[in-house]
Write an enzyme that holds these catalytic residues in place. Structure first.
Site, PDB file in Angstrom:
ATOM      1  N   HIS A  85       0.854  -1.193   0.000  1.00 53.96           N
ATOM      2  CA  HIS A  85       0.000   0.000   0.000  1.00 53.96           C
ATOM      3  C   HIS A  85       0.883   1.234   0.000  1.00 53.96           C
ATOM      4  O   HIS A  85       1.929   1.266   0.642  1.00 53.96           O
ATOM      5  CB  HIS A  85      -0.884  -0.015   1.257  1.00 53.96           C
ATOM      6  CG  HIS A  85      -1.366   1.338   1.686  1.00 53.96           C
ATOM      7  ND1 HIS A  85      -0.739   2.076   2.680  1.00 53.96           N
ATOM      8  CD2 HIS A  85      -2.416   2.091   1.270  1.00 53.96           C
ATOM      9  CE1 HIS A  85      -1.381   3.219   2.851  1.00 53.96           C
ATOM     10  NE2 HIS A  85      -2.388   3.261   2.003  1.00 53.96           N
ATOM     11  N   ARG A  89      -0.852  12.501   0.336  1.00 51.38           N
ATOM     12  CA  ARG A  89      -2.046  13.327   0.425  1.00 51.38           C
ATOM     13  C   ARG A  89      -1.714  14.728   0.943  1.00 51.38           C
ATOM     14  O   ARG A  89      -0.681  14.950   1.583  1.00 51.38           O
ATOM     15  CB  ARG A  89      -3.084  12.680   1.341  1.00 51.38           C
ATOM     16  CG  ARG A  89      -2.556  12.418   2.739  1.00 51.38           C
ATOM     17  CD  ARG A  89      -3.461  11.504   3.536  1.00 51.38           C
ATOM     18  NE  ARG A  89      -2.906  11.221   4.847  1.00 51.38           N
ATOM     19  CZ  ARG A  89      -2.029  10.262   5.097  1.00 51.38           C
ATOM     20  NH1 ARG A  89      -1.615   9.473   4.127  1.00 51.38           N
ATOM     21  NH2 ARG A  89      -1.557  10.077   6.323  1.00 51.38           N
ATOM     22  N   HIS A 155      -6.689  -5.237  18.483  1.00 47.44           N
ATOM     23  CA  HIS A 155      -7.462  -6.388  18.951  1.00 47.44           C
ATOM     24  C   HIS A 155      -6.747  -7.709  18.669  1.00 47.44           C
ATOM     25  O   HIS A 155      -7.113  -8.741  19.236  1.00 47.44           O
ATOM     26  CB  HIS A 155      -8.846  -6.392  18.301  1.00 47.44           C
ATOM     27  CG  HIS A 155      -8.830  -6.490  16.806  1.00 47.44           C
ATOM     28  ND1 HIS A 155      -8.344  -5.493  16.002  1.00 47.44           N
ATOM     29  CD2 HIS A 155      -9.247  -7.484  15.969  1.00 47.44           C
ATOM     30  CE1 HIS A 155      -8.473  -5.846  14.738  1.00 47.44           C
ATOM     31  NE2 HIS A 155      -9.001  -7.061  14.695  1.00 47.44           N
ATOM     32  N   GLY A 238     -18.369  11.584   2.311  1.00 45.05           N
ATOM     33  CA  GLY A 238     -19.271  11.326   1.194  1.00 45.05           C
ATOM     34  C   GLY A 238     -18.564  10.967  -0.088  1.00 45.05           C
ATOM     35  O   GLY A 238     -19.066  11.235  -1.184  1.00 45.05           O
ATOM     36  N   ARG A 240     -16.765   8.391  -3.003  1.00 43.36           N
ATOM     37  CA  ARG A 240     -17.328   7.289  -3.779  1.00 43.36           C
ATOM     38  C   ARG A 240     -16.965   5.962  -3.115  1.00 43.36           C
ATOM     39  O   ARG A 240     -15.785   5.600  -3.011  1.00 43.36           O
ATOM     40  CB  ARG A 240     -16.780   7.329  -5.202  1.00 43.36           C
ATOM     41  CG  ARG A 240     -17.323   6.247  -6.120  1.00 43.36           C
ATOM     42  CD  ARG A 240     -16.813   6.487  -7.535  1.00 43.36           C
ATOM     43  NE  ARG A 240     -17.359   5.520  -8.459  1.00 43.36           N
ATOM     44  CZ  ARG A 240     -16.662   4.514  -8.991  1.00 43.36           C
ATOM     45  NH1 ARG A 240     -15.399   4.340  -8.662  1.00 43.36           N
ATOM     46  NH2 ARG A 240     -17.226   3.697  -9.861  1.00 43.36           N
TER      47      ARG A 240
END
Length: 279
Positions: A85, A89, A155, A238, A240
């Site tokens: 990955h 940004r 977890h 909101g 896609r």
């Protein structure tokens, strides 16, 4: 990456966000090397900064904002080639009555199923090298530690993989230098990953390795849906949904209470899911 796959092609979707902005999503499916590979670009804006982006900056909660980024996730077919990955940004918020506040973020990380020490060392050596002009070994160690801490499944008590680099809220170096570092991370990713593709793409594997790969992909899904701030930001703002969730693997399985055989290659993975010094 299409060339690394042997000529498979990415399909592209362009999308618009009703609240402002849009992006492009490219997905490769059923390639010779990658079972699924996704690359996304977005440039979006809105009137109220979502909670996932303001958690560490509560003074900016609800401020108008703008964000853009590039994100990719590759899920190889061969269990001996790690999933990976990368994301870079930029965020900007404009609090009422104040000057715009901006910051960069990004990084890349590696998630092997059957790890090779030489691969992990190469990955971290490239990461350290691209950090060298921007603070040297101190920058690498800080952002490597941030990666180990961020990509941690609390977890499960284990890291998502063998780490790499992760950073957020970067602005103390000034805009030009912060952007230059973020660009170096984005461009350096291929230097870190493509040699692993060349080494492992043709390693023989069978059903045992495939089933373990699918089982461990479940951990990837758990992290992305429970902890990943990028996923939360996309959904809260909101974005896609198909583009946000293209990071998930196409096939995955869970098995209740499964434990690897002691001394097996599968049991060996646990030793790599604890932070260590790879240099």
């Amino acid at each position: 990456m299409a060339a690394a796959d042997g000529g498979a092609r990415f399909q592209e979707d362009q999308w618009q966000r009703p609240e402002g902005g849009g992006g492009r999503s490219r997905v490769l499916r059923d390639g010779a090397v990658f079972e699924q590979a996704g690359v996304g670009f977005s440039e979006v804006h809105g009137e109220r900064l979502p909670p996932a982006a303001s958690a560490s900056r509560p003074a900016l909660a609800g401020a108008p904002w703008r964000a853009m980024g590039v994100s990719l996730v590759f899920h190889p077919r061969n269990p001996y080639l790690p999933t990976t990955h990368m994301n870079v940004r930029y965020f900007e918020a404009r609090p009422a009555g104040g000057e715009p506040v901006w910051w960069f973020g990004g990084g890349f990380d590696l998630t092997p199923f059957y790890p090779f020490d030489e691969d992990v060392r190469h990955w971290h050596q490239v990461a350290a090298g691209l950090c060298a002009p921007f603070g040297g070994i101190g920058r690498y160690r800080a952002h490597k530690r941030w990666c180990d801490e961020y990509f941690f499944l609390r977890h499960r008590g284990e890291t998502r993989g063998v780490g790499g680099l992760f950073y957020d809220d970067l602005n103390e170096d000034g805009f030009e230098r912060s952007f230059a570092y973020t660009r170096a991370v984005g461009e350096g990713f291929l230097d870190a990953y493509l040699p692993l593709v060349a080494r492992r793409r043709d390693t023989p594997w069978g059903e045992r390795e495939r089933q373990f790969q699918l089982y461990r992909r479940g951990r990837y899904v758990e992290f992305n849906l429970v902890f990943d701030r990028g996923t939360l930001f996309g959904l809260q703002s909101g974005g896609r949904t198909e583009s946000i969730l293209m990071s998930l693997p196409p096939l995955v399985r869970w098995e209740y209470g499964w434990q690897p055989e002691p001394g097996s290659p599968e049991a060996r993975l646990a030793d790599y899911l604890v932070p260590r010094d790879w240099l």
